[in-house]
Design a protein around this motif. Sequence first.
Motif, mmCIF file in Angstrom:
data_model
loop_
_atom_site.group_PDB
_atom_site.id
_atom_site.type_symbol
_atom_site.label_atom_id
_atom_site.label_comp_id
_atom_site.label_asym_id
_atom_site.label_seq_id
_atom_site.Cartn_x
_atom_site.Cartn_y
_atom_site.Cartn_z
ATOM 1 N N GLY A 1 56.874 113.101 -49.556
ATOM 2 C CA GLY A 1 57.205 113.410 -50.935
ATOM 3 C C GLY A 1 56.058 113.267 -51.904
ATOM 4 O O GLY A 1 54.941 112.878 -51.539
ATOM 5 N N PRO A 2 56.319 113.560 -53.189
ATOM 6 C CA PRO A 2 55.273 113.499 -54.210
ATOM 7 C C PRO A 2 54.784 112.076 -54.478
ATOM 8 O O PRO A 2 53.765 111.898 -55.145
ATOM 9 C CB PRO A 2 55.949 114.097 -55.445
ATOM 10 C CG PRO A 2 57.412 113.956 -55.196
ATOM 11 C CD PRO A 2 57.600 114.067 -53.721
ATOM 12 N N ASP A 3 55.490 111.058 -53.959
ATOM 13 C CA ASP A 3 55.045 109.678 -54.132
ATOM 14 C C ASP A 3 54.000 109.263 -53.104
ATOM 15 O O ASP A 3 53.485 108.146 -53.156
ATOM 16 C CB ASP A 3 56.246 108.729 -54.052
ATOM 17 C CG ASP A 3 57.014 108.841 -52.736
ATOM 18 O OD1 ASP A 3 56.995 109.933 -52.127
ATOM 19 O OD2 ASP A 3 57.640 107.849 -52.320
ATOM 20 N N PHE A 4 53.662 110.152 -52.169
ATOM 21 C CA PHE A 4 52.644 109.847 -51.169
ATOM 22 C C PHE A 4 51.272 109.827 -51.831
ATOM 23 O O PHE A 4 50.880 110.767 -52.513
ATOM 24 C CB PHE A 4 52.672 110.903 -50.057
ATOM 25 C CG PHE A 4 51.588 110.745 -49.027
ATOM 26 C CD1 PHE A 4 51.679 109.759 -48.060
ATOM 27 C CD2 PHE A 4 50.479 111.571 -49.035
ATOM 28 C CE1 PHE A 4 50.681 109.608 -47.102
ATOM 29 C CE2 PHE A 4 49.480 111.437 -48.088
ATOM 30 C CZ PHE A 4 49.578 110.448 -47.118
ATOM 31 N N VAL A 5 50.512 108.735 -51.601
ATOM 32 C CA VAL A 5 49.208 108.599 -52.254
ATOM 33 C C VAL A 5 48.063 108.434 -51.254
ATOM 34 O O VAL A 5 46.904 108.390 -51.662
ATOM 35 C CB VAL A 5 49.195 107.394 -53.233
ATOM 36 C CG1 VAL A 5 50.158 107.640 -54.381
ATOM 37 C CG2 VAL A 5 49.557 106.094 -52.513
ATOM 38 N N GLY A 6 48.359 108.354 -49.973
ATOM 39 C CA GLY A 6 47.310 108.139 -48.983
ATOM 40 C C GLY A 6 46.555 109.409 -48.657
ATOM 41 O O GLY A 6 46.972 110.509 -49.020
ATOM 42 N N PRO A 7 45.448 109.289 -47.970
ATOM 43 C CA PRO A 7 44.724 110.490 -47.527
ATOM 44 C C PRO A 7 45.518 111.210 -46.457
ATOM 45 O O PRO A 7 46.198 110.579 -45.638
ATOM 46 C CB PRO A 7 43.422 109.913 -46.954
ATOM 47 C CG PRO A 7 43.802 108.537 -46.495
ATOM 48 C CD PRO A 7 44.812 108.047 -47.483
ATOM 49 N N ARG A 8 45.457 112.532 -46.459
ATOM 50 C CA ARG A 8 46.184 113.294 -45.448
ATOM 51 C C ARG A 8 45.325 113.386 -44.178
ATOM 52 O O ARG A 8 44.804 114.439 -43.828
ATOM 53 C CB ARG A 8 46.559 114.680 -45.984
ATOM 54 C CG ARG A 8 47.803 114.633 -46.864
ATOM 55 C CD ARG A 8 48.258 115.989 -47.342
ATOM 56 N NE ARG A 8 49.624 115.946 -47.811
ATOM 57 C CZ ARG A 8 50.009 115.483 -48.991
ATOM 58 N NH1 ARG A 8 49.114 115.024 -49.835
ATOM 59 N NH2 ARG A 8 51.294 115.475 -49.343
ATOM 60 N N ASP A 9 45.205 112.238 -43.521
ATOM 61 C CA ASP A 9 44.393 112.153 -42.314
ATOM 62 C C ASP A 9 45.232 112.070 -41.050
ATOM 63 O O ASP A 9 44.715 111.885 -39.960
ATOM 64 C CB ASP A 9 43.455 110.937 -42.384
ATOM 65 C CG ASP A 9 44.221 109.612 -42.513
ATOM 66 O OD1 ASP A 9 45.477 109.647 -42.538
ATOM 67 O OD2 ASP A 9 43.565 108.551 -42.589
ATOM 68 N N GLY A 10 46.547 112.242 -41.192
ATOM 69 C CA GLY A 10 47.443 112.132 -40.043
ATOM 70 C C GLY A 10 48.062 110.750 -39.957
ATOM 71 O O GLY A 10 49.281 110.601 -40.035
ATOM 72 N N ARG A 11 47.269 109.723 -39.841
ATOM 73 C CA ARG A 11 47.786 108.371 -39.707
ATOM 74 C C ARG A 11 48.561 107.930 -40.945
ATOM 75 O O ARG A 11 49.603 107.276 -40.837
ATOM 76 C CB ARG A 11 46.643 107.395 -39.434
ATOM 77 C CG ARG A 11 45.961 107.584 -38.080
ATOM 78 C CD ARG A 11 44.914 106.517 -37.827
ATOM 79 N NE ARG A 11 43.823 106.608 -38.795
ATOM 80 C CZ ARG A 11 42.752 107.373 -38.633
ATOM 81 N NH1 ARG A 11 42.631 108.130 -37.555
ATOM 82 N NH2 ARG A 11 41.801 107.387 -39.541
ATOM 83 N N ASN B 1 60.651 126.165 -54.650
ATOM 84 C CA ASN B 1 59.624 125.147 -54.859
ATOM 85 C C ASN B 1 60.291 123.789 -55.050
ATOM 86 O O ASN B 1 60.888 123.527 -56.097
ATOM 87 C CB ASN B 1 58.771 125.486 -56.083
ATOM 88 C CG ASN B 1 57.603 124.530 -56.254
ATOM 89 O OD1 ASN B 1 57.492 123.523 -55.552
ATOM 90 N ND2 ASN B 1 56.718 124.848 -57.177
ATOM 91 N N PRO B 2 60.172 122.880 -54.067
ATOM 92 C CA PRO B 2 60.843 121.578 -54.205
ATOM 93 C C PRO B 2 60.183 120.676 -55.237
ATOM 94 O O PRO B 2 60.764 119.661 -55.628
ATOM 95 C CB PRO B 2 60.720 120.991 -52.795
ATOM 96 C CG PRO B 2 59.475 121.598 -52.238
ATOM 97 C CD PRO B 2 59.431 122.991 -52.795
ATOM 98 N N TYR B 3 58.980 121.032 -55.676
ATOM 99 C CA TYR B 3 58.264 120.257 -56.689
ATOM 100 C C TYR B 3 58.360 120.919 -58.070
ATOM 101 O O TYR B 3 57.727 120.465 -59.018
ATOM 102 C CB TYR B 3 56.781 120.153 -56.321
ATOM 103 C CG TYR B 3 56.522 119.702 -54.919
ATOM 104 C CD1 TYR B 3 56.519 118.350 -54.578
ATOM 105 C CD2 TYR B 3 56.274 120.628 -53.896
ATOM 106 C CE1 TYR B 3 56.270 117.934 -53.272
ATOM 107 C CE2 TYR B 3 56.025 120.220 -52.600
ATOM 108 C CZ TYR B 3 56.026 118.878 -52.293
ATOM 109 O OH TYR B 3 55.788 118.471 -50.999
ATOM 110 N N GLY B 4 59.131 121.986 -58.165
ATOM 111 C CA GLY B 4 59.136 122.823 -59.363
ATOM 112 C C GLY B 4 59.851 122.217 -60.544
ATOM 113 O O GLY B 4 60.578 121.224 -60.442
ATOM 114 N N ARG B 5 59.688 122.899 -61.661
ATOM 115 C CA ARG B 5 60.240 122.446 -62.938
ATOM 116 C C ARG B 5 61.725 122.755 -63.072
ATOM 117 O O ARG B 5 62.392 122.236 -63.975
ATOM 118 C CB ARG B 5 59.481 123.137 -64.082
ATOM 119 C CG ARG B 5 59.681 124.634 -64.080
ATOM 120 C CD ARG B 5 58.768 125.409 -65.004
ATOM 121 N NE ARG B 5 59.039 126.838 -64.829
ATOM 122 C CZ ARG B 5 59.845 127.535 -65.612
ATOM 123 N NH1 ARG B 5 60.444 126.967 -66.623
ATOM 124 N NH2 ARG B 5 60.045 128.808 -65.372
#
Length: 244
Positions: free
Chosen positions: A216-226, A176-180
Amino acid sequence: MATQTEHHWTVEQAREHLEGLGFLVADQPQGLRRKHADLRVSCERNEYVVEASQRLPNGRWLALHEAVDGAGYRAIDRELRPLFAERIRESERQLTSTPAPEAAIRVGWFAAEADDDYVLACVEACLLGTRSVPMPESAAAAEIDCYGFAYSELSRCTDLDAAVLSNESGARLVLNPYGRAVEHVRQSSLYAAFAAYDAVVDPLREVEAGHALMVGPDFVGPRDGRAQWAYLAQKYGRPLATAC
């Protein structure tokens, strides 16, 4: 709904694989009010708790595969994700409800019957949000894996330290790359045992080696492709194709 027999089958497959790798495996005592993980696993260096998810029959998967074949990733997400997303989340819930030392590594085990690699590929894609994206400027490969391009269940289940995907012919460990406890898992005997067979999926190391990309976990946009393409272009400093 999966039967108790199917769950027992997965537990025994996990036990067989782990004992074959030299680990000590015991049944985990169950709580009176809430189900705990299935197995307690140990070796000289580490302790693990393992929750074995119930398998899905091949026929159901193959029928869904035919239904969405050629319809694109969004159709696959819509039709297939609900079948295993809740199982991934339930695995984390049972693992975290199991009494264990703080340093114990929590592992979810997901099995396919026979040698159905397609089932395991679907589960892995759900765990990591993986998509193969076109890289036309690359001379080495036409496509490259991008972790987190779609929604990653592991980004939500940060207490699920790793997952094992298995069938009758083998198994692989997904970190898990986001794991504790990323580094703790990497230093574990379980990671080493799977690495000896080149059977570890370590997304962060794949990205570091240039073999994959990652939203990465810093992504905040909608996962709409663009939005993912814009993020990747900014992160890696080069234009990327927008087809997916």
